[in-house]
Design a protein around this motif. Structure first.
Motif, short mmCIF file in Angstrom:
data_model
loop_
_atom_site.label_atom_id
_atom_site.label_comp_id
_atom_site.label_asym_id
_atom_site.label_seq_id
_atom_site.Cartn_x
_atom_site.Cartn_y
_atom_site.Cartn_z
N SER A 213 0.83 -1.20 0.00
CA SER A 213 0.00 0.00 0.00
C SER A 213 0.86 1.25 0.00
O SER A 213 1.87 1.32 0.71
CB SER A 213 -0.90 0.02 1.25
OG SER A 213 -1.71 -1.13 1.30
N ASN A 274 -18.16 -6.22 3.66
CA ASN A 274 -17.35 -6.38 2.45
C ASN A 274 -17.84 -5.50 1.30
O ASN A 274 -17.06 -5.09 0.44
CB ASN A 274 -17.33 -7.84 2.00
CG ASN A 274 -16.59 -8.73 3.00
OD1 ASN A 274 -15.87 -8.24 3.87
ND2 ASN A 274 -16.78 -10.04 2.89
N ARG A 276 -18.66 -2.55 1.43
CA ARG A 276 -18.10 -1.20 1.57
C ARG A 276 -16.58 -1.17 1.35
O ARG A 276 -15.97 -0.11 1.48
CB ARG A 276 -18.43 -0.64 2.95
CG ARG A 276 -19.90 -0.50 3.23
CD ARG A 276 -20.15 0.33 4.47
NE ARG A 276 -19.64 -0.32 5.67
CZ ARG A 276 -20.39 -1.08 6.48
NH1 ARG A 276 -21.65 -1.30 6.20
NH2 ARG A 276 -19.87 -1.62 7.57
N SER A 277 -15.99 -2.32 1.04
CA SER A 277 -14.53 -2.39 0.93
C SER A 277 -14.11 -2.92 -0.43
O SER A 277 -14.25 -4.12 -0.72
CB SER A 277 -13.96 -3.29 2.03
OG SER A 277 -12.59 -3.55 1.80
N PRO A 278 -13.56 -2.06 -1.30
CA PRO A 278 -13.03 -2.55 -2.57
C PRO A 278 -11.94 -3.62 -2.39
O PRO A 278 -11.84 -4.55 -3.19
CB PRO A 278 -12.45 -1.28 -3.22
CG PRO A 278 -13.24 -0.16 -2.61
CD PRO A 278 -13.50 -0.59 -1.20
N LEU A 279 -11.15 -3.51 -1.31
CA LEU A 279 -10.12 -4.53 -1.04
C LEU A 279 -10.76 -5.89 -0.78
O LEU A 279 -10.30 -6.92 -1.29
CB LEU A 279 -9.27 -4.10 0.15
CG LEU A 279 -8.09 -3.17 -0.14
CD1 LEU A 279 -7.46 -2.70 1.17
CD2 LEU A 279 -7.05 -3.84 -1.02
N GLN A 281 -13.69 -6.96 -1.71
CA GLN A 281 -14.32 -7.46 -2.93
C GLN A 281 -13.27 -8.04 -3.88
O GLN A 281 -13.50 -9.09 -4.50
CB GLN A 281 -15.09 -6.34 -3.60
CG GLN A 281 -16.28 -5.85 -2.78
CD GLN A 281 -16.94 -4.62 -3.37
OE1 GLN A 281 -17.24 -4.58 -4.56
NE2 GLN A 281 -17.17 -3.61 -2.56
N ILE A 295 -5.87 -1.12 -6.52
CA ILE A 295 -7.14 -0.89 -5.82
C ILE A 295 -7.00 0.36 -4.96
O ILE A 295 -6.01 0.53 -4.25
CB ILE A 295 -7.48 -2.08 -4.90
CG1 ILE A 295 -7.46 -3.40 -5.69
CG2 ILE A 295 -8.83 -1.87 -4.23
CD1 ILE A 295 -7.33 -4.62 -4.80
N GLU A 296 -8.01 1.21 -5.01
CA GLU A 296 -8.01 2.43 -4.19
C GLU A 296 -8.96 2.26 -3.01
O GLU A 296 -10.12 1.89 -3.18
CB GLU A 296 -8.43 3.63 -5.03
CG GLU A 296 -8.44 4.94 -4.25
CD GLU A 296 -8.80 6.14 -5.11
OE1 GLU A 296 -9.34 7.14 -4.55
OE2 GLU A 296 -8.56 6.11 -6.33
N GLU A 297 -8.45 2.54 -1.81
CA GLU A 297 -9.29 2.48 -0.61
C GLU A 297 -8.64 3.25 0.52
O GLU A 297 -7.43 3.12 0.76
CB GLU A 297 -9.55 1.03 -0.18
CG GLU A 297 -10.46 0.92 1.04
CD GLU A 297 -10.78 -0.53 1.42
OE1 GLU A 297 -11.24 -1.26 0.53
OE2 GLU A 297 -10.56 -0.92 2.58
N HIS A 298 -9.44 4.04 1.23
CA HIS A 298 -9.00 4.77 2.42
C HIS A 298 -7.72 5.60 2.19
O HIS A 298 -6.79 5.57 2.99
CB HIS A 298 -8.76 3.81 3.58
CG HIS A 298 -9.99 3.06 4.01
ND1 HIS A 298 -11.24 3.63 4.04
CD2 HIS A 298 -10.14 1.77 4.40
CE1 HIS A 298 -12.12 2.73 4.45
NE2 HIS A 298 -11.49 1.59 4.67
N HIS A 302 -3.47 0.13 -3.45
CA HIS A 302 -3.05 -1.17 -2.96
C HIS A 302 -2.92 -2.17 -4.10
O HIS A 302 -3.63 -2.11 -5.10
CB HIS A 302 -4.07 -1.74 -1.97
CG HIS A 302 -4.55 -0.78 -0.94
ND1 HIS A 302 -4.02 -0.70 0.33
CD2 HIS A 302 -5.54 0.16 -0.98
CE1 HIS A 302 -4.66 0.22 1.03
NE2 HIS A 302 -5.58 0.77 0.26
#
Length: 362
Positions: A213, A274, A276-279, A281, A295-298, A302
């Motif tokens: 990340s 899950n 709510r979380s692209p990671l 999924q 992957i983009e998250e928070h 990543h």
């Protein structure tokens, strides 16, 4: 002579007056007692083993069941809540009749649970009047505690519905503890686990991943466009190195900061979280050793690699990991079985005049 005669007669009038006064008091008291008795006889919807279920308790059950009955007719018959809804027949089913039956069944089961709690010396008074007195006392206690700057857990003042749920929950827990004290041992827990593991203790599945990340937020936790572009460039280089055969673990150590978790675990049937979380999924779609795209998250970009995966329903959760849950499940089942058994044995007498004349919902 007349004066003497009047003096003699006066006490008789006094005695007669006193007698009439006493007679009036006795008659009024008897009438009031009979009226109260008649009211008590009418102010219930049914009796279970001669213990009354008050109209107020029945009304509480009506309120609790109203939405489910409405939903049933909306789903099955596409019914609308018109003024005539509750008295309309839908292929022989009338909402008001169904609601009253469900509310009565609910009330009977609740009163039986209260009776069992009384039998187990968990409670002394299971009347509605006693409940309301306890609610008043509890709210007064909370009011005084707040005025004295003492800690009060929960609401500052209980509403009737919330206090009822609170009381029933605590009473049921206490009854289960008493009833299970001599019935739960390790062998019975193991037998219960073996009997129910196919339905209750199958793994929900999980996937464990390693990640690399790179954050792109500034000091105020806002997106830094330049940092985000740099993160994309760096992660693209990471992806190329992985394709060339570089170790994911080595690259993760090189790019991750010390306060970031390198390994993450996602439970595959935790759909709400899950979603709510692209990671999560992306992790669910990977197979063992599979590597994701970017992957983009928070506030970070990543790349993840699947290092372990258990599919839902593919194995059982070991008893050692969930022994206390299995024990509690067994106690819950024993209690519910006991309540169901007692329901078949109790005498239920419905107050037909109150039941038939109960007003329709609005």
């Amino acid at each position: 002579m007349d004066q003497a005669h009047q003096l003699i007669r006066k006490p008789k009038w006094v005695v007669a007056g006193v007698f009439l006064l006493v007679l009036t008091i006795i008659t009024s008291a008897t009438w009031a007692k009979e009226k109260r008795h008649a009211k008590d006889e009418e102010d219930y919807i049914a009796k279970i083993n001669d213990v009354p279920i008050s109209l107020s308790e029945f009304e509480r059950a009506v309120r609790r069941n109203k939405s489910s009955v409405l939903h049933y007719f909306q789903e099955k018959y596409n019914a609308e809540q018109t003024p005539e809804f509750w008295t309309t027949s839908f292929q022989g089913q009338i909402p008001a009749a169904m609601l009253k039956k469900q509310a009565l069944d609910d009330s009977v089961r609740i009163k039986l649970r209260q009776l069992i709690a009384k039998e187990q010396d968990v409670v002394k008074d299971i009347s509605y009047e006693g409940f309301m007195q306890q609610l008043q006392q509890e709210n007064e206690r909370r009011k005084q505690a707040i005025q004295n700057h003492q800690v009060v857990y929960g609401p500052t003042q209980y509403q009737e519905e919330a206090y009822f749920e609170y009381r029933m929950t605590n009473e049921t827990i206490a009854v289960k503890q008493k009833m299970s004290a001599s019935k739960v041992d390790e062998d019975s827990v193991k037998q219960f686990y073996d009997l129910h593991k196919d339905g209750r203790y199958v793994t929900s599945g999980y996937v464990k991943v390693q990640r690399i990340s790179i954050p792109f937020l500034d000091a105020k936790q806002h997106v830094d466009t330049f940092k985000k572009e740099q993160a994309q460039i760096e992660l693209e280089k990471v992806r190329q190195d992985l394709v060339a055969g570089a170790s994911f673990a080595d690259l993760a150590q090189a790019y991750m900061t010390t306060d970031q978790e390198m390994e993450l675990t996602y439970h595959l049937r935790n759909d709400r979280q899950n979603a709510r979380s692209p990671l999560a999924q992306a992790a669910a779609k990977l197979s063992i050793n599979g590597i994701s795209g970017m992957i983009e998250e928070h506030g970070s970009l990543h790349i993840i690699k699947c290092i372990e995966k258990i599919e839902p329903g593919s194995t059982y959760i070991p008893l050692e990991e969930i022994r206390e849950q299995v024990r509690q499940d067994m106690i819950d089942d024993q209690y519910e079985s006991y309540v169901s058994k007692r329901l078949l044995e109790v005498t239920i007498v419905r107050n037909e005049s109150q039941y038939q004349s109960y007003p329709m919902p609005r």
